[in-house]
Design a protein around this motif. Structure first.
Motif, PDB file in Angstrom:
ATOM      1  N   LEU A   1     -17.519  -3.173  -8.150  1.00 55.02           N
ATOM      2  CA  LEU A   1     -18.973  -3.384  -7.417  1.00 55.02           C
ATOM      3  C   LEU A   1     -18.728  -3.600  -5.751  1.00 55.02           C
ATOM      4  O   LEU A   1     -19.559  -2.889  -5.044  1.00 55.02           O
ATOM      5  CB  LEU A   1     -19.804  -4.246  -8.041  1.00 55.02           C
ATOM      6  CG  LEU A   1     -20.159  -4.038  -9.493  1.00 55.02           C
ATOM      7  CD1 LEU A   1     -20.993  -5.128  -9.959  1.00 55.02           C
ATOM      8  CD2 LEU A   1     -21.157  -2.797  -9.549  1.00 55.02           C
ATOM      9  N   LEU A   2     -17.868  -4.344  -5.481  1.00 58.94           N
ATOM     10  CA  LEU A   2     -17.585  -4.402  -4.009  1.00 58.94           C
ATOM     11  C   LEU A   2     -17.132  -3.293  -3.298  1.00 58.94           C
ATOM     12  O   LEU A   2     -17.310  -3.299  -1.903  1.00 58.94           O
ATOM     13  CB  LEU A   2     -16.606  -5.577  -3.953  1.00 58.94           C
ATOM     14  CG  LEU A   2     -16.865  -7.119  -4.353  1.00 58.94           C
ATOM     15  CD1 LEU A   2     -15.871  -8.256  -4.309  1.00 58.94           C
ATOM     16  CD2 LEU A   2     -18.195  -7.456  -3.515  1.00 58.94           C
ATOM     17  N   LEU A   3     -16.571  -2.481  -4.115  1.00 57.77           N
ATOM     18  CA  LEU A   3     -15.840  -1.298  -3.428  1.00 57.77           C
ATOM     19  C   LEU A   3     -16.964  -0.159  -3.324  1.00 57.77           C
ATOM     20  O   LEU A   3     -16.842   1.037  -2.859  1.00 57.77           O
ATOM     21  CB  LEU A   3     -14.938  -0.547  -4.100  1.00 57.77           C
ATOM     22  CG  LEU A   3     -13.609  -1.615  -3.977  1.00 57.77           C
ATOM     23  CD1 LEU A   3     -12.369  -0.974  -4.993  1.00 57.77           C
ATOM     24  CD2 LEU A   3     -12.945  -1.491  -2.427  1.00 57.77           C
TER      25      LEU A   3
ATOM     26  N   ALA B   1     -15.089   9.017  -5.600  1.00 61.60           N
ATOM     27  CA  ALA B   1     -13.747   8.430  -6.074  1.00 61.60           C
ATOM     28  C   ALA B   1     -14.034   7.036  -7.028  1.00 61.60           C
ATOM     29  O   ALA B   1     -13.469   7.072  -7.902  1.00 61.60           O
ATOM     30  CB  ALA B   1     -12.766   8.549  -5.018  1.00 61.60           C
ATOM     31  N   VAL B   2     -14.696   6.110  -6.237  1.00 61.61           N
ATOM     32  CA  VAL B   2     -14.945   5.054  -6.926  1.00 61.61           C
ATOM     33  C   VAL B   2     -15.510   5.072  -8.041  1.00 61.61           C
ATOM     34  O   VAL B   2     -15.310   4.209  -9.065  1.00 61.61           O
ATOM     35  CB  VAL B   2     -15.426   3.546  -5.934  1.00 61.61           C
ATOM     36  CG1 VAL B   2     -16.957   4.156  -5.734  1.00 61.61           C
ATOM     37  CG2 VAL B   2     -15.366   2.448  -6.388  1.00 61.61           C
ATOM     38  N   ASP B   3     -16.499   5.888  -8.435  1.00 64.36           N
ATOM     39  CA  ASP B   3     -17.445   5.979  -9.608  1.00 64.36           C
ATOM     40  C   ASP B   3     -16.577   6.558 -10.804  1.00 64.36           C
ATOM     41  O   ASP B   3     -16.829   6.257 -11.809  1.00 64.36           O
ATOM     42  CB  ASP B   3     -18.704   7.033  -9.415  1.00 64.36           C
ATOM     43  CG  ASP B   3     -19.620   6.393  -8.456  1.00 64.36           C
ATOM     44  OD1 ASP B   3     -19.530   5.064  -8.199  1.00 64.36           O
ATOM     45  OD2 ASP B   3     -20.382   6.878  -7.777  1.00 64.36           O
ATOM     46  N   VAL B   4     -15.520   7.410 -10.353  1.00 61.13           N
ATOM     47  CA  VAL B   4     -14.619   7.872 -11.315  1.00 61.13           C
ATOM     48  C   VAL B   4     -13.362   6.931 -11.658  1.00 61.13           C
ATOM     49  O   VAL B   4     -12.877   6.866 -12.956  1.00 61.13           O
ATOM     50  CB  VAL B   4     -14.014   9.246 -11.022  1.00 61.13           C
ATOM     51  CG1 VAL B   4     -13.074   9.973 -12.062  1.00 61.13           C
ATOM     52  CG2 VAL B   4     -15.391  10.312 -10.908  1.00 61.13           C
ATOM     53  N   LEU B   5     -12.872   6.444 -10.624  1.00 59.99           N
ATOM     54  CA  LEU B   5     -11.739   5.600 -10.766  1.00 59.99           C
ATOM     55  C   LEU B   5     -11.811   4.206 -11.516  1.00 59.99           C
ATOM     56  O   LEU B   5     -11.110   3.805 -12.129  1.00 59.99           O
ATOM     57  CB  LEU B   5     -11.125   5.377  -9.389  1.00 59.99           C
ATOM     58  CG  LEU B   5     -10.274   6.323  -8.785  1.00 59.99           C
ATOM     59  CD1 LEU B   5      -9.762   6.186  -7.385  1.00 59.99           C
ATOM     60  CD2 LEU B   5      -9.191   7.054  -9.627  1.00 59.99           C
TER      61      LEU B   5
ATOM     62  N   GLY C   1      -6.519   3.751  -5.059  1.00 58.22           N
ATOM     63  CA  GLY C   1      -6.929   4.786  -5.293  1.00 58.22           C
ATOM     64  C   GLY C   1      -8.283   5.254  -4.057  1.00 58.22           C
ATOM     65  O   GLY C   1      -8.335   6.239  -3.738  1.00 58.22           O
ATOM     66  N   VAL C   2      -8.991   4.076  -4.285  1.00 62.89           N
ATOM     67  CA  VAL C   2     -10.398   4.300  -3.425  1.00 62.89           C
ATOM     68  C   VAL C   2      -9.890   4.311  -1.943  1.00 62.89           C
ATOM     69  O   VAL C   2     -10.690   5.136  -1.473  1.00 62.89           O
ATOM     70  CB  VAL C   2     -11.423   3.088  -3.848  1.00 62.89           C
ATOM     71  CG1 VAL C   2     -12.379   3.170  -3.015  1.00 62.89           C
ATOM     72  CG2 VAL C   2     -11.993   3.175  -5.315  1.00 62.89           C
ATOM     73  N   VAL C   3      -9.223   3.407  -1.526  1.00 66.30           N
ATOM     74  CA  VAL C   3      -8.845   3.460  -0.123  1.00 66.30           C
ATOM     75  C   VAL C   3      -8.033   4.892   0.162  1.00 66.30           C
ATOM     76  O   VAL C   3      -8.508   5.489   1.359  1.00 66.30           O
ATOM     77  CB  VAL C   3      -7.907   2.519   0.353  1.00 66.30           C
ATOM     78  CG1 VAL C   3      -7.400   2.437   1.680  1.00 66.30           C
ATOM     79  CG2 VAL C   3      -8.555   0.962   0.108  1.00 66.30           C
ATOM     80  N   ALA C   4      -7.185   5.428  -0.394  1.00 67.93           N
ATOM     81  CA  ALA C   4      -6.405   6.750  -0.290  1.00 67.93           C
ATOM     82  C   ALA C   4      -7.612   7.826  -0.445  1.00 67.93           C
ATOM     83  O   ALA C   4      -7.465   8.795   0.406  1.00 67.93           O
ATOM     84  CB  ALA C   4      -5.428   6.867  -1.632  1.00 67.93           C
TER      85      ALA C   4
END
Length: 244
Positions: free
Chosen positions: A121-123, A50-54, A34-37
């Motif tokens: 966290l890595l993302l 997106a990463v903060d919501v996903l 999801g983050v990559v997309a």
């Protein structure tokens, strides 16, 4: 006896390939994918990355996968092979058996959360820490009530259906709720359907976890919905669960 049962249940869950897939592999794939997309499409969810919501949504998905799908499938086949019947006749009381399963669930969920938080966290995930105590309380309540609600529903399904039917239904429900149950994505992204989805246990769990980790708020409405589902599932299980 309860702690010994919990240790055995947790080891069995982590050794089972299918349950490990549901517990860790699929949530990690959903989060990273999801983050990559979102990064390639240059999209975000609202005003947050997106990463903060996903990440909170995938944390909720992990709780649902373990508390509902894994418990339903494992318990269904334990009934089929007579394990539940034998354990029910052991010195461990039947309520102790269920309590052991609950403690094992919380242990596995804790491992899931540690792994997924590390991946998030890595993302580049930045959880809301404006009110650390409120955030921590919100997460603990969300995970506890979400685990109780989905575990009760999982035991209800496993207690009334045959093992094969439980396997099929549990996986189907998991996929449907993951895609359209408001657990990974906010209910607001589903348009008018979001009004209904927020009353589902999946939608309530997702909103409660996001409220704590995105907005540093305790979502009282979502927690009440989860508590109601937990009570309903417990009553249904108590009235219908068959040990044979």
């Amino acid at each position: 006896m309860v702690l010994a049962q919990a240790r055995m249940e947790s080891r069995l869950m982590l050794r089972n390939g299918e349950q490990l897939l549901l517990a860790l592999v699929i949530p990690v794939i959903v989060l990273v994918g999801g983050v990559v997309a979102a990064g390639r499409l240059g999209s975000s969810l609202g005003e947050r990355a997106a990463v903060d919501v996903l990440t909170p949504g995938v944390l909720a998905l992990a709780v649902m996968s373990t508390a509902f799908t894994s418990v339903a499938i494992a318990t269904g086949f334990e009934r089929r092979y007579g394990v539940i019947k034998l354990l029910g006749a052991s010195p461990l009381p039947r309520h102790g058996l269920l309590l052991g399963k609950a403690l094992a669930l919380l242990a596995v969920v804790a491992v899931q959360l540690v792994v997924l938080v590390g991946v998030g966290l890595l993302l580049g995930w930045e959880p809301a820490l404006a009110h650390p105590v409120r955030t921590a309380v919100g997460v603990v309540l969300s995970v506890a009530l979400g685990t109780a609600a989905f575990a009760a529903l999982g035991l209800f399904v496993a207690g009334v259906l045959r093992a094969e039917a439980t396997l099929a239904l549990a996986n189907l429900v998991y996929l449907l709720l993951m895609a359209g149950g408001g657990v990974v994505l906010p209910t607001s992204t589903y348009g008018s359907a979001g009004t209904l989805i927020q009353w589902l246990p999946s939608g309530a769990l997702g909103e409660a976890v996001r409220g704590a980790l995105v907005d540093a708020q305790i979502d009282g409405r979502a927690l009440v919905v989860l508590a109601a589902w937990a009570v309903l599932g417990t009553l249904l299980t108590a009235r219908t669960f068959r040990w044979e």
